[in-house]
Design a protein around this motif. Structure first.
Motif, PDB file in Angstrom:
ATOM      1  N   PHE A   1      11.428   3.107   2.421  1.00 35.27           N
ATOM      2  CA  PHE A   1      11.261   2.726   3.758  1.00 35.27           C
ATOM      3  C   PHE A   1      11.112   3.826   4.568  1.00 35.27           C
ATOM      4  O   PHE A   1      11.414   5.078   4.264  1.00 35.27           O
ATOM      5  N   ALA A   2      11.002   3.507   5.876  1.00 32.04           N
ATOM      6  CA  ALA A   2      10.825   4.587   6.904  1.00 32.04           C
ATOM      7  C   ALA A   2      11.411   3.999   8.145  1.00 32.04           C
ATOM      8  O   ALA A   2      11.396   2.992   8.649  1.00 32.04           O
ATOM      9  N   ILE A   3      11.959   5.171   8.978  1.00 33.75           N
ATOM     10  CA  ILE A   3      12.201   4.887  10.372  1.00 33.75           C
ATOM     11  C   ILE A   3      11.353   5.908  11.284  1.00 33.75           C
ATOM     12  O   ILE A   3      11.701   6.841  11.206  1.00 33.75           O
ATOM     13  N   PRO A   4      10.151   5.054  11.712  1.00 30.75           N
ATOM     14  CA  PRO A   4       9.386   6.056  12.490  1.00 30.75           C
ATOM     15  C   PRO A   4       9.961   6.541  13.869  1.00 30.75           C
ATOM     16  O   PRO A   4      10.715   5.537  14.477  1.00 30.75           O
ATOM     17  N   ASN A   5       9.523   7.475  14.176  1.00 23.63           N
ATOM     18  CA  ASN A   5       9.758   7.957  15.718  1.00 23.63           C
ATOM     19  C   ASN A   5       8.776   8.856  16.040  1.00 23.63           C
ATOM     20  O   ASN A   5       7.854   9.083  15.408  1.00 23.63           O
ATOM     21  N   LYS A   6       8.599   9.097  17.361  1.00 24.84           N
ATOM     22  CA  LYS A   6       7.425   9.756  18.088  1.00 24.84           C
ATOM     23  C   LYS A   6       7.255  11.118  17.232  1.00 24.84           C
ATOM     24  O   LYS A   6       6.300  11.647  16.943  1.00 24.84           O
ATOM     25  N   ASP A   7       8.315  11.931  16.977  1.00 19.32           N
ATOM     26  CA  ASP A   7       8.033  13.196  16.593  1.00 19.32           C
ATOM     27  C   ASP A   7       8.670  13.772  15.130  1.00 19.32           C
ATOM     28  O   ASP A   7       8.295  14.466  14.522  1.00 19.32           O
ATOM     29  N   LYS A   8       9.279  12.666  14.766  1.00 18.29           N
ATOM     30  CA  LYS A   8       9.616  12.639  13.214  1.00 18.29           C
ATOM     31  C   LYS A   8      10.099  11.377  12.700  1.00 18.29           C
ATOM     32  O   LYS A   8      10.179  10.368  13.351  1.00 18.29           O
ATOM     33  N   TRP A   9      10.055  11.231  11.454  1.00 22.32           N
ATOM     34  CA  TRP A   9      10.357   9.882  10.739  1.00 22.32           C
ATOM     35  C   TRP A   9      11.522  10.408   9.628  1.00 22.32           C
ATOM     36  O   TRP A   9      11.520  11.514   9.126  1.00 22.32           O
ATOM     37  N   THR A  10      12.094   9.332   9.374  1.00 23.98           N
ATOM     38  CA  THR A  10      13.228   9.397   8.368  1.00 23.98           C
ATOM     39  C   THR A  10      12.789   8.756   7.295  1.00 23.98           C
ATOM     40  O   THR A  10      12.476   7.463   7.339  1.00 23.98           O
TER      41      THR A  10
ATOM     42  N   TRP B   1      -1.567   6.517   8.903  1.00 26.33           N
ATOM     43  CA  TRP B   1      -1.993   5.347   9.432  1.00 26.33           C
ATOM     44  C   TRP B   1      -2.331   5.492  10.803  1.00 26.33           C
ATOM     45  O   TRP B   1      -1.353   6.106  11.655  1.00 26.33           O
ATOM     46  N   ASP B   2      -3.201   4.854  11.410  1.00 34.10           N
ATOM     47  CA  ASP B   2      -3.540   5.389  12.775  1.00 34.10           C
ATOM     48  C   ASP B   2      -3.681   6.657  12.951  1.00 34.10           C
ATOM     49  O   ASP B   2      -4.457   7.311  12.358  1.00 34.10           O
ATOM     50  N   LYS B   3      -3.003   7.267  13.911  1.00 33.08           N
ATOM     51  CA  LYS B   3      -3.256   8.742  14.028  1.00 33.08           C
ATOM     52  C   LYS B   3      -1.968   9.346  13.585  1.00 33.08           C
ATOM     53  O   LYS B   3      -1.755  10.376  14.330  1.00 33.08           O
ATOM     54  N   THR B   4      -1.289   8.984  12.962  1.00 26.43           N
ATOM     55  CA  THR B   4       0.124   9.524  12.429  1.00 26.43           C
ATOM     56  C   THR B   4       0.176   9.746  10.967  1.00 26.43           C
ATOM     57  O   THR B   4      -0.501   9.007  10.135  1.00 26.43           O
ATOM     58  N   GLN B   5       0.422  11.001  10.656  1.00 24.72           N
ATOM     59  CA  GLN B   5       0.831  11.594   9.170  1.00 24.72           C
ATOM     60  C   GLN B   5       2.030  12.095   9.030  1.00 24.72           C
ATOM     61  O   GLN B   5       2.569  12.828   9.805  1.00 24.72           O
ATOM     62  N   VAL B   6       2.620  11.850   8.154  1.00 24.03           N
ATOM     63  CA  VAL B   6       3.617  12.387   7.483  1.00 24.03           C
ATOM     64  C   VAL B   6       4.002  12.941   6.047  1.00 24.03           C
ATOM     65  O   VAL B   6       2.927  12.317   5.201  1.00 24.03           O
ATOM     66  N   GLU B   7       4.684  13.737   5.675  1.00 29.09           N
ATOM     67  CA  GLU B   7       4.360  14.456   4.341  1.00 29.09           C
ATOM     68  C   GLU B   7       6.102  14.538   3.749  1.00 29.09           C
ATOM     69  O   GLU B   7       6.796  15.250   4.384  1.00 29.09           O
ATOM     70  N   LEU B   8       6.128  14.088   2.257  1.00 26.12           N
ATOM     71  CA  LEU B   8       7.518  14.141   1.677  1.00 26.12           C
ATOM     72  C   LEU B   8       7.170  15.013   0.308  1.00 26.12           C
ATOM     73  O   LEU B   8       6.696  14.511  -0.490  1.00 26.12           O
TER      74      LEU B   8
ATOM     75  N   GLY C   1      -7.670  -2.543  15.774  1.00 26.65           N
ATOM     76  CA  GLY C   1      -7.517  -2.301  17.008  1.00 26.65           C
ATOM     77  C   GLY C   1      -6.131  -2.295  17.629  1.00 26.65           C
ATOM     78  O   GLY C   1      -5.948  -1.894  18.890  1.00 26.65           O
ATOM     79  N   ARG C   2      -5.143  -2.432  16.941  1.00 26.07           N
ATOM     80  CA  ARG C   2      -3.741  -2.458  17.363  1.00 26.07           C
ATOM     81  C   ARG C   2      -3.187  -0.961  17.522  1.00 26.07           C
ATOM     82  O   ARG C   2      -3.497  -0.241  17.071  1.00 26.07           O
ATOM     83  N   GLU C   3      -2.388  -1.022  18.500  1.00 23.15           N
ATOM     84  CA  GLU C   3      -1.446   0.280  18.667  1.00 23.15           C
ATOM     85  C   GLU C   3      -0.285   0.092  17.776  1.00 23.15           C
ATOM     86  O   GLU C   3       0.381  -0.763  17.707  1.00 23.15           O
ATOM     87  N   ILE C   4      -0.261   1.226  16.657  1.00 22.03           N
ATOM     88  CA  ILE C   4       0.766   0.862  15.453  1.00 22.03           C
ATOM     89  C   ILE C   4       2.091   1.315  15.551  1.00 22.03           C
ATOM     90  O   ILE C   4       3.009   0.588  15.956  1.00 22.03           O
TER      91      ILE C   4
ATOM     92  N   VAL D   1       4.480   0.548  18.889  1.00 24.59           N
ATOM     93  CA  VAL D   1       4.431  -0.953  19.455  1.00 24.59           C
ATOM     94  C   VAL D   1       4.533  -1.802  18.189  1.00 24.59           C
ATOM     95  O   VAL D   1       5.425  -2.579  18.173  1.00 24.59           O
ATOM     96  N   LEU D   2       3.648  -1.916  17.338  1.00 24.57           N
ATOM     97  CA  LEU D   2       3.808  -2.806  16.283  1.00 24.57           C
ATOM     98  C   LEU D   2       4.880  -2.259  15.479  1.00 24.57           C
ATOM     99  O   LEU D   2       5.651  -3.533  14.907  1.00 24.57           O
ATOM    100  N   GLU D   3       4.893  -1.596  14.868  1.00 26.00           N
ATOM    101  CA  GLU D   3       6.101  -0.692  14.222  1.00 26.00           C
ATOM    102  C   GLU D   3       6.812   0.072  15.101  1.00 26.00           C
ATOM    103  O   GLU D   3       6.582   1.093  15.379  1.00 26.00           O
ATOM    104  N   GLN D   4       7.993  -0.527  15.801  1.00 27.41           N
ATOM    105  CA  GLN D   4       8.710   0.074  16.661  1.00 27.41           C
ATOM    106  C   GLN D   4       9.485   1.450  16.281  1.00 27.41           C
ATOM    107  O   GLN D   4      10.076   1.455  15.208  1.00 27.41           O
ATOM    108  N   TYR D   5       9.588   2.368  17.050  1.00 30.34           N
ATOM    109  CA  TYR D   5      10.224   3.544  16.822  1.00 30.34           C
ATOM    110  C   TYR D   5      11.925   3.200  16.618  1.00 30.34           C
ATOM    111  O   TYR D   5      12.437   2.202  17.448  1.00 30.34           O
TER     112      TYR D   5
END
Length: 189
Positions: A114-123, A178-185, A69-72, A75-79
């Protein structure tokens, strides 16, 4: 004869009492709320049947945190902050042969993700440091490669952080959601 029975009975009682006093109850840790999981490419590698030849190319060991139920992301994982790409220990990826990620060749071996999540892209980051808890001791000087990947929005949330592979002509794509986010490598080999 009666004395023999008394002696044997006394020895048995003494032996039972000695075992009782020296044995202590072992306390095991509780089950982790973020269960560990293992992913292979090819996916069916661990299910190979006798006589089949299917060798692993990639193996990932990671823990699967829950949304609960958390915002991921944000929030939980900061950008903008390094994340362990799962829960608990940092996620480990093992390449059984040389691979290419983001145009960089990486030799066979075990690394961390590891990842650095951001709203529009992840590293997404492949790092040489392994056997660490989370990203608390993350060392950017040990990065082998960093790849920026776009974020795909999902219509339905994924409860557990999840990884899978899809085959592509040049290797495989690691998909994380996870949540409503998907990334592909993409990973070439």
């Amino acid at each position: 004869m009666r004395n023999i029975f008394v002696i044997v009975f006394a020895l048995l009682c003494f032996s039972a009492k000695a075992q009782e006093s020296t044995s202590t109850e072992v306390k095991f840790p509780l089950a982790d709320p973020s269960p560990a999981d293992i992913l292979y490419f090819p996916i069916n590698t661990p299910k190979v049947k006798d006589g089949e030849v299917l060798k692993p190319v990639i193996k990932i060991i990671y823990s699967r945190p829950q949304k609960k139920g958390r915002e991921i992301f944000g929030v939980l994982e900061q950008y903008g902050k390094v994340w362990r790409f799962g829960a608990n220990e940092s996620t480990e990826i093992r390449f059984f042969k040389k691979v290419t990620i983001g145009g960089k060749k990486i030799k066979a071996g075990t690394y961390s993700l590891f990842a650095i999540p951001n709203k529009d892209k992840w590293t997404l980051i492949v790092n040489t440091q392994t056997d660490r808890w989370g990203a608390f001791t993350y060392d950017a000087t040990k990065d082998l490669v960093r790849v920026d990947v776009p974020v795909k929005a999902l219509s339905k949330p994924i409860e557990y952080f999840s990884l899978t592979f899809t085959p592509i002509a040049t290797g495989a794509t690691l998909i994380a959601a996870w949540d409503k986010t998907q990334v592909e490598l993409p990973i070439g080999f």
